[in-house]
Scaffold this motif. Structure first.
Motif, PDB file in Angstrom:
ATOM      1  N   GLU A 133      44.384  35.747  47.678  1.00  0.00           N
ATOM      2  CA  GLU A 133      45.161  35.422  46.485  1.00  0.00           C
ATOM      3  C   GLU A 133      44.305  35.488  45.225  1.00  0.00           C
ATOM      4  N   ARG A 134      43.052  35.055  45.320  1.00  0.00           N
ATOM      5  CA  ARG A 134      42.194  35.067  44.133  1.00  0.00           C
ATOM      6  C   ARG A 134      41.998  36.484  43.613  1.00  0.00           C
ATOM      7  N   ARG A 135      41.796  37.429  44.494  1.00  0.00           N
ATOM      8  CA  ARG A 135      41.604  38.811  44.064  1.00  0.00           C
ATOM      9  C   ARG A 135      42.895  39.385  43.467  1.00  0.00           C
ATOM     10  N   LEU A 136      44.041  38.978  44.019  1.00  0.00           N
ATOM     11  CA  LEU A 136      45.296  39.426  43.435  1.00  0.00           C
ATOM     12  C   LEU A 136      45.478  38.878  42.022  1.00  0.00           C
ATOM     13  N   LEU A 137      45.163  37.596  41.838  1.00  0.00           N
ATOM     14  CA  LEU A 137      45.318  36.988  40.517  1.00  0.00           C
ATOM     15  C   LEU A 137      44.317  37.537  39.507  1.00  0.00           C
ATOM     16  N   ASP A 138      43.169  37.963  39.991  1.00  0.00           N
ATOM     17  CA  ASP A 138      42.153  38.545  39.101  1.00  0.00           C
ATOM     18  C   ASP A 138      42.420  40.010  38.812  1.00  0.00           C
ATOM     19  N   GLY A 139      43.473  40.552  39.359  1.00  0.00           N
ATOM     20  CA  GLY A 139      43.780  41.960  39.133  1.00  0.00           C
ATOM     21  C   GLY A 139      42.916  42.904  39.936  1.00  0.00           C
ATOM     22  N   GLU A 140      42.277  42.405  40.985  1.00  0.00           N
ATOM     23  CA  GLU A 140      41.418  43.231  41.816  1.00  0.00           C
ATOM     24  C   GLU A 140      42.172  43.680  43.083  1.00  0.00           C
TER      25      GLU A 140
END
Length: 404
Positions: A117-124
């Motif tokens: 989820e963190r990578r999705l929220l960071d646009g990665e």
């Protein structure tokens, strides 16, 4: 003219005697009766029931969710939305998933990492690992296709949301996420059913193999019971070969004409197999195929001295014959030597032509190459059958003359 009339009368009496003896040999032999009359019904029904579901559904998988977030839970829920797979277990780690996999309780594992989820929220770009059992191709295809399409749809949704959040208009965002839209149309087998794919070829192979084994058993019976010697006229050196070939061939054509009509008519409708060819084309093609298969069987039957020999020597050939037909493995991938060897069998040409007629709606013109090959095989194997029976007749009639 009188001589020709006597010859034709002799042929007719011999022809009738051969048919009578052949039917008696079949219907008084339980083994031959089972193979020549009932085996086609039994095998076709058994295989059709096994392939009845057509498509493999609801394959159990496991999801290892190390993210434990709303995004990972939504991804897990999407795996249950499709018809091909469902989440049966959610192991706590990969070791537990490995145990379930080797216990055959799941056939695929999806690993969602902690930073999903963190990578999705960071646009990665987020990574998701998929492990699928490839030892069973049907299982692998269903699970892999379901998981990849689900993850791809999730990725497209995330990309669309990102573009809209940046102020992009919805039509432009959709065109950016999916610039090319495709439409898929499955021809001739719209539901991708395995039974609709395999059963037409299996039925053709069953017809040939039951004829080979059954006629081989009857050929051994003829020699065991001395039927060739009984048919030899007392006032002639030997009986004619042609009435024997014609009488025996007509006997099996009549038996298989009835059983094949049932299989291709009633049985096909019961199990909803493709039925695109016209009745006339199917009848003509199957008549040619049965002639070639019977000619091959009569030629091979001259090699057996006992009725059990055909069962022992021919039963193992069913799987190689099915492989050479191009069903279990594409002909384009076969060694050329094996492909050419397969062309010596009537089933190889018949499978190709029959599938094109019944599944694709081909006409007689479309399958003329296959019909031509089957006719050539009929003449070749018919000639070999006449040669083999001629030799046995000469030997049997000579023995009878010596006894008299």
């Amino acid at each position: 003219m009188k001589r020709l009339g006597r010859q034709l009368k002799s042929y007719r009496s011999q022809f009738v005697a051969v048919i009578r003896n052949e039917f008696r040999a079949i219907f008084t032999d339980e083994g031959a009766l089972l193979i020549l009359v009932f085996a086609l019904f039994i095998y076709s029904t058994t295989y059709s029931l096994a392939y009845g579901p057509q498509v493999l559904r609801n394959v159990p998988i496991g999801v290892v969710d190390n993210s434990h977030t709303a995004a990972s839970r939504r991804l897990t829920a999407t795996f249950d939305a499709g018809p091909n797979a469902y989440v049966a277990y959610e192991p706590t780690d990969m070791e537990q998933a490995r145990e379930l996999f080797f216990q055959r309780r799941i056939y695929g594992v999806v690993y969602i990492p902690e930073n999903y989820e963190r990578r999705l929220l960071d646009g990665e770009q987020a990574d998701v690992a998929i492990y699928v059992d490839a030892s069973y191709f049907l299982m692998y295809r269903q699970v892999f296709q379901e998981l990849v399409s689900t993850i791809g749809l999730t990725g497209a949704t995330v990309g669309l949301q990102r573009l809209i959040a940046r102020g992009t208009e919805l039509p432009q965002a959709e065109a950016t996420v999916q610039p090319v839209v495709y439409q898929s149309h499955n021809l001739f087998n719209p539901y991708l059913g395995y039974g609709s794919f395999a059963m037409p070829a299996i039925i053709i192979v069953i017809i040939q193999q039951t004829l080979l084994i059954g006629i081989g058993m009857i050929g051994g019976t003829w020699r065991e019971r001395g039927l060739y010697r009984q048919l030899c006229p007392v006032d002639r050196r030997r009986m004619s070969t042609l009435p024997i070939i014609a009488g025996r061939a007509l006997t099996y054509l009549s038996i298989y004409g009835v059983t094949v009509c049932y299989i291709l008519g009633v049985h096909y409708k019961l199990f909803h197999y493709p039925d695109n060819g016209t009745t006339g084309v199917v009848v003509v093609f199957m008549a040619v195929y049965l002639s070639a298969a019977i000619a091959l069987s009569l030629a091979v039957s001259t090699l057996f001295r006992t009725r059990e020999s055909s069962l022992l020597l021919l039963l193992w050939t069913s799987i190689p014959v099915l492989m050479l037909s191009g069903v279990s493995f594409p002909r384009e991938g076969m060694p050329d030597l094996l492909y050419q060897a397969g062309q010596l069998l009537p089933s190889s040409s018949a499978v190709d032509g029959f599938i094109r007629i019944r599944s694709m709606g081909a006409t007689l013109v479309d399958v003329l190459p296959e019909i031509r090959r089957l006719l050539i095989l009929t003449m070749i194997y018919g000639g070999l059958a006449m040669f083999g029976i001629h030799r046995m007749l000469c030997r049997a009639c000579d023995d009878r003359k010596a006894e008299v």
